[in-house]
Design a protein around this motif. Structure first.
Motif, short mmCIF file in Angstrom:
data_model
loop_
_atom_site.label_atom_id
_atom_site.label_comp_id
_atom_site.label_asym_id
_atom_site.label_seq_id
_atom_site.Cartn_x
_atom_site.Cartn_y
_atom_site.Cartn_z
N LEU A 1 0.90 -1.35 -0.07
CA LEU A 1 -0.10 0.00 0.07
C LEU A 1 1.09 1.34 -0.08
O LEU A 1 1.65 1.47 0.81
CB LEU A 1 -0.81 0.08 1.46
N ILE A 2 0.90 1.94 -1.03
CA ILE A 2 1.85 2.82 -1.23
C ILE A 2 1.36 4.27 -1.89
O ILE A 2 0.02 4.49 -2.12
CB ILE A 2 2.85 2.76 -2.22
N GLY A 3 2.00 5.37 -1.70
CA GLY A 3 1.56 6.74 -1.86
C GLY A 3 2.34 7.75 -1.30
O GLY A 3 2.91 7.31 0.01
N GLN A 4 2.38 8.98 -1.78
CA GLN A 4 3.18 10.17 -1.20
C GLN A 4 2.54 10.57 0.03
O GLN A 4 1.42 10.26 0.49
CB GLN A 4 3.13 11.42 -2.12
N ASN A 5 3.03 11.32 0.80
CA ASN A 5 2.75 12.03 2.23
C ASN A 5 1.28 12.54 1.82
O ASN A 5 1.19 13.25 0.95
CB ASN A 5 3.67 12.62 2.86
N GLY A 6 0.23 12.29 2.47
CA GLY A 6 -1.10 13.01 2.31
C GLY A 6 -2.05 12.17 1.33
O GLY A 6 -3.23 12.63 0.97
N ALA A 7 -1.45 10.99 0.81
CA ALA A 7 -2.30 10.35 -0.20
C ALA A 7 -3.65 9.69 0.61
O ALA A 7 -4.54 9.31 -0.27
CB ALA A 7 -1.12 9.12 -0.75
N GLY A 8 -3.35 9.37 1.84
CA GLY A 8 -4.64 8.55 2.33
C GLY A 8 -4.37 7.27 2.97
O GLY A 8 -5.06 6.74 3.52
N LYS A 9 -3.04 6.94 2.89
CA LYS A 9 -2.56 5.43 3.39
C LYS A 9 -2.98 5.29 4.87
O LYS A 9 -3.67 4.41 5.12
CB LYS A 9 -1.12 5.21 2.99
N SER A 10 -2.65 6.07 5.75
CA SER A 10 -2.67 5.82 6.93
C SER A 10 -4.16 6.19 7.54
O SER A 10 -4.58 5.52 8.44
CB SER A 10 -1.83 7.23 7.94
N THR A 11 -4.99 7.16 6.78
CA THR A 11 -6.46 7.17 7.04
C THR A 11 -7.01 6.00 6.87
O THR A 11 -8.06 5.39 7.55
CB THR A 11 -6.66 8.35 6.27
N LEU A 12 -6.91 5.38 5.64
CA LEU A 12 -7.50 4.07 5.20
C LEU A 12 -7.23 2.85 6.29
O LEU A 12 -8.08 2.18 6.59
CB LEU A 12 -6.99 3.63 3.94
N ILE A 13 -5.98 2.98 6.71
CA ILE A 13 -5.53 1.91 7.61
C ILE A 13 -6.11 2.14 8.94
O ILE A 13 -6.72 1.25 9.78
CB ILE A 13 -4.08 1.70 7.88
N PHE B 1 1.76 -4.19 3.38
CA PHE B 1 3.23 -3.76 3.71
C PHE B 1 3.32 -2.36 3.26
O PHE B 1 2.99 -2.11 1.87
CB PHE B 1 4.26 -4.60 3.06
N VAL B 2 3.37 -1.26 3.96
CA VAL B 2 3.58 0.07 3.77
C VAL B 2 4.96 0.36 3.78
O VAL B 2 5.68 0.45 4.77
CB VAL B 2 2.57 0.93 4.62
N SER B 3 5.57 0.96 2.57
CA SER B 3 6.82 1.32 2.45
C SER B 3 7.05 2.21 1.19
O SER B 3 6.19 2.14 0.47
CB SER B 3 7.76 0.10 2.32
N HIS B 4 8.14 3.27 1.28
CA HIS B 4 8.72 4.08 0.28
C HIS B 4 9.74 3.47 -0.61
O HIS B 4 10.32 4.12 -1.44
CB HIS B 4 8.46 5.40 0.79
N ARG B 5 10.31 2.08 0.08
CA ARG B 5 11.70 1.84 -0.91
C ARG B 5 11.11 1.05 -1.81
O ARG B 5 10.61 0.07 -1.53
CB ARG B 5 12.38 1.12 0.51
N ASP C 1 3.58 -9.13 -3.60
CA ASP C 1 2.97 -9.73 -4.89
C ASP C 1 2.05 -8.69 -5.46
O ASP C 1 1.88 -8.99 -6.77
CB ASP C 1 2.26 -10.84 -4.22
N ARG C 2 1.43 -7.64 -4.82
CA ARG C 2 0.34 -7.08 -5.64
C ARG C 2 0.72 -5.70 -4.81
O ARG C 2 0.99 -5.48 -3.88
CB ARG C 2 -1.10 -7.54 -5.50
N VAL C 3 -0.01 -4.48 -5.70
CA VAL C 3 0.33 -3.30 -4.88
C VAL C 3 -1.05 -2.34 -5.24
O VAL C 3 -1.82 -2.49 -6.26
CB VAL C 3 1.41 -2.60 -5.91
N THR C 4 -1.40 -1.48 -4.26
CA THR C 4 -2.44 -0.52 -4.33
C THR C 4 -1.93 0.86 -4.20
O THR C 4 -1.10 0.89 -3.30
CB THR C 4 -3.58 -0.72 -3.38
N VAL C 5 -2.12 1.63 -5.18
CA VAL C 5 -1.39 3.17 -5.07
C VAL C 5 -2.34 4.04 -4.74
O VAL C 5 -3.53 4.08 -5.28
CB VAL C 5 -0.73 3.26 -6.42
N MET C 6 -2.21 4.94 -4.13
CA MET C 6 -3.12 6.12 -3.50
C MET C 6 -2.69 7.36 -3.76
O MET C 6 -1.25 7.46 -3.60
CB MET C 6 -3.37 5.94 -1.99
N ARG C 7 -3.36 8.26 -4.10
CA ARG C 7 -2.92 9.68 -4.46
C ARG C 7 -4.16 10.47 -4.16
O ARG C 7 -5.23 10.52 -4.49
CB ARG C 7 -2.52 9.92 -5.80
N ASP C 8 -4.02 11.57 -3.23
CA ASP C 8 -5.02 12.64 -2.93
C ASP C 8 -6.09 12.11 -2.48
O ASP C 8 -7.44 12.37 -2.88
CB ASP C 8 -5.06 13.43 -4.14
#
Length: 524
Positions: A41-53, A201-205, A214-221
């Motif tokens: 689960l990835i995205g830049q700061n403020g994308a909404g990852k933490s809020t969704l979790i 797995f949340v990471s920016h690396r 195995d799979r990825v979900t990308v969030m933005r805004d």
């Protein structure tokens, strides 16, 4: 890499909405995770990852949308309910009790009992067996504070496994680990996956994502913008998706103005060579000249903020060297940096910047207050002159300089903080995400101010997640990835495209980008 099950998802979140203060944080966000997979689960700061979790784990209440977990409708009202349902979360800041033993931490709140008393023998035996299965031969009776961050992460994982968690959420769990510790952690995560558990797995690396997920979900805004098998997206596609910039749209950039600025820049204001501290900054080299603006580029978690903190003396450098105006220096504190003409505008405006209950006047003159004070008495007239000058020159909109700064808009608060540092007459200005959390008009004002400061001879190093904003202001770009300098771009070579190429592949030559654009243009 494991091929995840193709059956019914263990978790389905659909059309999730939530707002804070009338501002939408999530809009129709979605996330689908299957048992037996590691899902990025990835995205830049403020994308909404933490809020969704936090919505999933019951820390926040969603406005609308549906959640299904383990085949049933779910509406967790607290993290405790989520844990009891089989969802365990491991945060970047590990939630363990440092003075208690490893065994106690693993079974805290769920201690086996015998005749009404805690069965310590069983606790220690089961904890030892669990960590043995992870390949860790350690004494579970010792306090957890005696062990490394990596071991503490393993203990947190062991606690999740012991609770029969069906899903484990790992939020930036590798950010403080070295390469060997990361691989140890990955070994355990793969075992969880092979046992049929789901891991978010949340990471920016980027390298970690491709090695593990195995799979990825990308969030933005606040929106879900992509869902894909990890292998189906190359690194450049992943970066452009996160940043919201299409490949074809960023190939050409006008560089004439930047080249002209570089031609008239002055002497080196600061130089960092092989700078490093801990795992987040390992080998950063850069220099900034007077009369130029240098952009520090990289994904969130790449080490941008940590590098600036080292250059301001807020954190001690463990490796490498710093020179200011050509002279080697050791910055032991921010006071050392300020005395040498360095100013630092933090990215955390509310937490580390403003003092909300103080007036605009007091906030603006906070750093230079000592120079305005004689025998313990503030020179009010001189203070008023400084405040009025910066209010006018930066266009700060306010009712009165005596009103609390918390009453100002985010953009005007940012201008006050910028004025606070300009009042110290710095030679080098470090700006960490200077336009974060402010509106479009205020962003344009801040960009204009930065250009004017550069043109006046000030050396500026700025970090920004939005590459469009960074390239609009900076004359050169230094790209860092996983705590290392991977590219330095200037003139015709400095563009959003070349920066993204460097973030993805560790180069700035746009070769991979050009190939990707050509391939897309050749598709029917």
């Amino acid at each position: 890499m494991n091929t995840p099950n193709s059956g019914t998802p263990l978790l389905e979140m659909q059309d999730i909405d939530i707002s804070f203060g009338g501002v939408a944080a999530l809009r129709h966000a979605r996330l689908s995770v299957t048992a037996g997979e590691v899902h990025a689960l990835i995205g830049q700061n403020g994308a909404g990852k933490s809020t969704l979790i936090k919505i999933l784990t019951g820390a926040y209440r969603r406005t609308s949308g549906t959640i299904r977990f383990d085949g049933r409708e779910a509406d967790f009202r607290s993290p405790k309910e989520a844990r009891e349902a089989g969802i365990s979360t491991i945060y970047q800041e590990i939630n363990l009790v440092p003075f208690r033993s490893i065994a106690e931490n693993i079974f805290l709140g769920r201690e086996p009992r015998r005749f009404g008393l805690i069965d310590w023998k069983t606790i220690h035996r089961r904890a030892q067996e669990l960590l043995d299965s992870f390949g860790l031969q350690i004494d579970v009776s010792k306090p957890v504070r005696e062990f490394s961050t990596a071991i503490q992460q393993m203990v947190a994982l062991a606690r999740a496994v012991s609770s029969d968690a069906k899903m484990v959420i790992m939020d930036e769990s590798t950010s403080s680990l070295d390469e060997r510790e990361v691989e140890l952690l990955f070994t355990v995560v793969r075992r969880l996956r092979d046992d049929g558990r789901a891991v978010i797995f949340v990471s920016h690396r980027l390298d970690e994502l491709y090695a593990l997920c195995d799979r990825v979900t990308v969030m933005r805004d606040g929106q879900t913008v992509a869902e894909s098998p990890m292998a189906a997206l190359d690194k450049l596609q992943l970066v452009t998706t996160m940043l919201g910039r299409t490949l074809a749209a960023v190939v050409h950039e006008d560089s004439a103005v930047k080249e002209a600025n570089l031609a008239k820049r002055g002497s080196t204001a600061i130089s960092a060579t092989n700078l490093g501290a801990g795992a987040k900054v390992t080998d950063v080299s850069l220099d900034v000249h007077s009369g130029e603006a240098v952009g520090l580029a990289g994904l969130l978690g790449s080490g941008r903020t940590e590098t600036m903190r080292l250059m301001f003396g807020a954190d001690p450098a463990e490796r490498g060297s710093l020179s200011i105006d050509g002279k080697p220096v050791t910055l032991k504190s921010p006071q050392d940096a300020i005395a040498r003409g360095i100013a630092y505008l933090t990215e955390d405006r509310k937490g580390e910047g403003i003092v909300p209950e103080l007036s605009v006047r007091d906030n603006l003159t906070l750093v230079c207050l000592r120079t305005l004070t004689k025998r313990g008495v503030v020179d009010v007239a001189k203070q008023r002159e400084i405040v009025d000058r910066f209010i006018e020159s930066l266009g700060i909109k306010l009712r009165s300089a005596d009103q609390p700064i918390r009453e100002l808009s985010g953009g005007n608060q940012q201008k006050v903080l910028l004025a606070r540092w300009l009042a110290t007459n710095p030679g080098l200005l470090l700006l960490d995400e200077p336009t974060r959390g402010i509106d479009v008009g205020a962003k344009a004002d801040v960009a204009k101010i930065i250009r004017e400061l550069r043109d006046s001879g000030l050396a500026v190093l700025l970090s920004a997640s939005e590459l469009e904003e960074l390239t609009a202001v900076a004359d050169r770009a230094v790209v860092i990835r996983d705590g290392k300098t991977v590219a330095e771009l200037d003139g015709a070579r400095m563009s959003e495209a070349s920066i993204m190429d460097a973030i993805a592949y560790g180069s700035g030559e746009e070769s991979a980008l050009a190939e990707a654009v050509d391939a897309k243009e050749g598709q029917p």
